[in-house]
Write an enzyme that holds these catalytic residues in place. Structure first.
Site, mmCIF file in Angstrom:
data_model
loop_
_atom_site.group_PDB
_atom_site.id
_atom_site.type_symbol
_atom_site.label_atom_id
_atom_site.label_comp_id
_atom_site.label_asym_id
_atom_site.label_seq_id
_atom_site.Cartn_x
_atom_site.Cartn_y
_atom_site.Cartn_z
ATOM 1 N N LYS A 310 0.846 -1.206 0.000
ATOM 2 C CA LYS A 310 0.000 0.000 0.000
ATOM 3 C C LYS A 310 0.875 1.247 0.000
ATOM 4 O O LYS A 310 0.608 2.217 -0.706
ATOM 5 C CB LYS A 310 -0.961 -0.025 1.204
ATOM 6 C CG LYS A 310 -2.036 -1.105 1.084
ATOM 7 C CD LYS A 310 -2.893 -1.248 2.341
ATOM 8 C CE LYS A 310 -3.887 -2.398 2.184
ATOM 9 N NZ LYS A 310 -4.728 -2.639 3.372
ATOM 10 N N GLN A 354 -4.711 -0.988 9.583
ATOM 11 C CA GLN A 354 -4.557 -2.339 9.036
ATOM 12 C C GLN A 354 -5.025 -3.363 10.067
ATOM 13 O O GLN A 354 -4.595 -3.333 11.224
ATOM 14 C CB GLN A 354 -3.089 -2.591 8.656
ATOM 15 C CG GLN A 354 -2.845 -3.898 7.953
ATOM 16 C CD GLN A 354 -3.493 -3.980 6.558
ATOM 17 O OE1 GLN A 354 -3.667 -2.969 5.881
ATOM 18 N NE2 GLN A 354 -3.874 -5.179 6.156
ATOM 19 N N ASP A 377 -10.686 3.214 4.089
ATOM 20 C CA ASP A 377 -11.045 1.793 4.028
ATOM 21 C C ASP A 377 -12.563 1.593 4.033
ATOM 22 O O ASP A 377 -13.041 0.481 3.786
ATOM 23 C CB ASP A 377 -10.450 1.048 5.244
ATOM 24 C CG ASP A 377 -9.367 0.071 4.833
ATOM 25 O OD1 ASP A 377 -9.370 -0.350 3.664
ATOM 26 O OD2 ASP A 377 -8.526 -0.263 5.693
HETATM 27 N N1 GUN Z 1 -6.835 -6.743 6.693
HETATM 28 C C1 GUN Z 1 -7.135 -7.586 5.674
HETATM 29 N N2 GUN Z 1 -7.641 -6.901 4.631
HETATM 30 C C2 GUN Z 1 -7.664 -5.618 4.974
HETATM 31 C C3 GUN Z 1 -8.078 -4.427 4.300
HETATM 32 O O1 GUN Z 1 -8.543 -4.426 3.140
HETATM 33 N N3 GUN Z 1 -7.939 -3.290 5.006
HETATM 34 C C4 GUN Z 1 -7.444 -3.272 6.270
HETATM 35 N N4 GUN Z 1 -7.365 -2.106 6.882
HETATM 36 N N5 GUN Z 1 -7.054 -4.337 6.907
HETATM 37 C C5 GUN Z 1 -7.166 -5.525 6.259
#
Ligand code: GUN
Length: 554
Positions: A310, A354, A377
């Site tokens: 990311k 995350q 998100d």
């Molecule tokens: N953990 C697994 N997938 C994701 C996601 O798409 N966003 C976030 N913030 N955490 C995750």
């Protein structure tokens, strides 16, 4: 097993089935393997080359005159046992399964609505007497017309053979069960071949025969190919069956062109990042430098990789990514305070927390501390609610990425039945909401762990099947409607002793078998993953533009 189309299905699907179910012996009824009538050296040899260990017969076994010598000589072929003395070939044989177990295979003909044969019940008794000292595990292929005769044979043999499987009608029955004495029974195992047919043969020609009563030529159908059979699990020490499961597995090379179209994510992800980059340049020209905080708590190895990707995607498009790493053990209130402080920082446009958080930090409280206008998100309840209500707001990155991937590859969605497997807040639920939105217009079914055994049938009805269940290779070819589009959201590292690294990556979908049935499939890796990452950048650009801030910012 009907003709060349049936042989093609066996050749394509059997190796994968052997691996997946750890099969030790495969028995195939081959009496229709040569053009739908009889067995020949070519058709029998092809089946053995495809992975069949033993071939059985029936009343059509000798339909090909040129097959007679083969039936007499082939040591892996078992013809009906209840035929007159002196009939060439053997009515029972002992095979060695791949785990070393001796397995007796017996073939019997029924007598109801069939041509004359000796009594199959008494013949079975005699054969079992001969097999008693040779093997504990015995499979009987009872080639008979009526269910009653086959069920009667099941009870006659219960406790004396491991499995009694019927053949001959070509229509699989739904009565698979293990009888009290330990004999697995199925009145008819069905057929492997074309189901757009009358019991495997071209349906127009078959219909003409009924309409005209003339003996028109019948050829095997190659429409709607499927493998039918049964998987029997046996305790080899006692010979008792432990379980029986019917198999019906579609095979659709005609629909998928011999393999599903691969819906790769790297190209559409690149185009999402390029569009984001163009927006970032416009923002920077106005003096706005988009900035994103990537928050994590603890050191989850998968999260470390996702955050790295990311961060790289943000850097590529010109977004400033700030890593905020809190140690495992940080209390919820401390994480919440930190996130609130980030929320108040005017230089930060987006915040991504995350998941999972290392305990004891509780995710929900932390997610609710992100201001909805910075919630790239889309996990804050305000954005969840806006998505559910069809209002503008942040859409979670994976569902948004999946939709864009399908749009990029021009997969039709309106009016189609989408089945989403998995009800997580990250993928399943928001995706179900997105797919049913006006303008996307799918009819959506959300299946999950509590759907039980019905899950597979739900999946098999999908035009679009999205697999987000988090179990490696759980979705196999028999879950997929021929021609369906399959989206694999999972990513798992599983042991692969033969590979250089000792492991391999796979998804929730068993790609090798599903690719034979599906019309299109997203690969793992290289499918949904790059789209999720690209959407983090796209959502951060929206946040920097204040796209949802005026109406939803807290
Ligand atoms: N953990 C697994 N997938 C994701 C996601 O798409 N966003 C976030 N913030 N955490 C995750």
């Amino acid at each position: 097993m009907i003709g060349a189309p049936g042989r093609e299905v066996v050749k394509a699907l059997l190796p994968g089935l052997r691996r997946r179910f750890d099969v030790h012996l495969v028995v195939c009824n081959a009496e229709n393997s040569a053009g739908g009538y009889g067995v020949t050296r070519d058709s029998g040899t092809a089946l053995i080359a495809a992975g069949c260990d033993a071939l059985t017969g029936g009343n059509h076994l000798w339909d090909r005159r040129e097959g007679a010598a083969y039936i007499a000589e082939e040591p892996r072929l078992v013809r009906p046992a209840n035929l007159p003395e002196g009939t060439p070939g053997e009515g029972w044989r002992v095979f060695r399964a791949s785990d070393g177990t001796a397995v007796g295979v017996v073939n019997l003909l029924g007598r109801v609505f069939m041509r004359e044969a000796d009594c199959p019940f008494r013949t079975a008794d005699r054969v079992l007497g001969a097999l008693r000292e040779k093997c504990k595990v015995v499979l009987v292929d009872f080639h008979a017309e009526t269910t009653a005769e086959k069920m009667a044979m099941g009870w006659h043999l219960d406790g004396r053979v491991s499995a009694l499987l019927g053949t001959h009608t070509h229509i699989q029955t739904a009565d698979d069960r293990v009888l009290p004495g330990g004999t697995a029974c199925l009145s008819d195992a069905g057929m492997t071949g074309g189901f757009d047919s009358v019991i495997g043969m071209d349906r127009q020609a078959a219909l003409q025969r009924f309409l005209t009563l003339l003996p028109g030529k019948l050829t095997p159908s190659d429409g709607d190919l499927r493998l039918n059979g049964a998987l029997v699990t046996v305790d080899h020490a006692t010979g008792r069956a432990l379980a029986i499961r019917r198999l019906e597995i579609p095979y659709a090379p005609a629909v998928s062109g011999g393999g599903a179209r691969l819906l790769r994510g790297d190209e559409p992800a690149l185009s999402v990042r390029l569009a984001a980059r163009a927006e970032v340049e416009r923002l920077r020209a106005r003096g706005v430098t988009p900035a994103l905080a990537l928050v994590s708590v603890g050191e989850d190895p998968a999260s470390r990789i996702y955050l790295k990707r990311k961060g790289e995607a943000c850097a590529e498009v010109g977004i400033e990514a700030r890593r905020v790493t809190l140690p495992a053990g940080t209390e919820t209130h401390a994480v919440v305070e930190r996130v609130r402080a980030l929320g108040e920082d005017p230089a930060l446009h987006g915040i991504l927390v995350q998941l999972p958080l290392a305990p004891p930090a509780a995710a929900q409280a932390v997610l609710e501390a992100v201001p909805p206008g910075k919630d790239v998100d889309g996990f804050h309840p305000v954005n969840v609610g806006r998505l559910a209500a069809g209002l503008p707001g942040f859409v979670p990155c994976t569902p948004r990425g999946i939709l864009e991937l399908l749009r990029y590859h021009q997969v039709p969605l309106a009016g189609r039945h989408a089945v989403v497997l998995g009800r997580s807040n990250i993928v399943g639920r928001p995706l179900a909401a997105l797919l049913s939105r006006k303008g996307v217009d799918c009819t959506v079914t959300l299946g999950h762990s509590a759907s039980g055994p019905a899950l597979r049938a739900l999946a098999a009805d999908a035009d679009l099947l999205v697999c987000a269940i988090g179990r490696p290779e759980m979705v196999t070819a028999d879950w997929v409607k021929p021609g369906a589009t399959v989206v694999d959201v999972g990513i798992h590292r599983v042991a692969a002793p033969d590979s250089r690294t000792g492991h391999r990556l796979c998804g929730d979908v068993e790609a090798a078998s599903v690719a034979l049935v599906a019309g299109a499939l997203t690969p793992v890796p290289g499918g949904v993953g790059p789209m999720t990452v690209a959407m983090v950048a796209a959502n951060t650009v929206l946040a920097a533009e204040g796209a949802f801030a005026p109406s939803v910012a807290s």
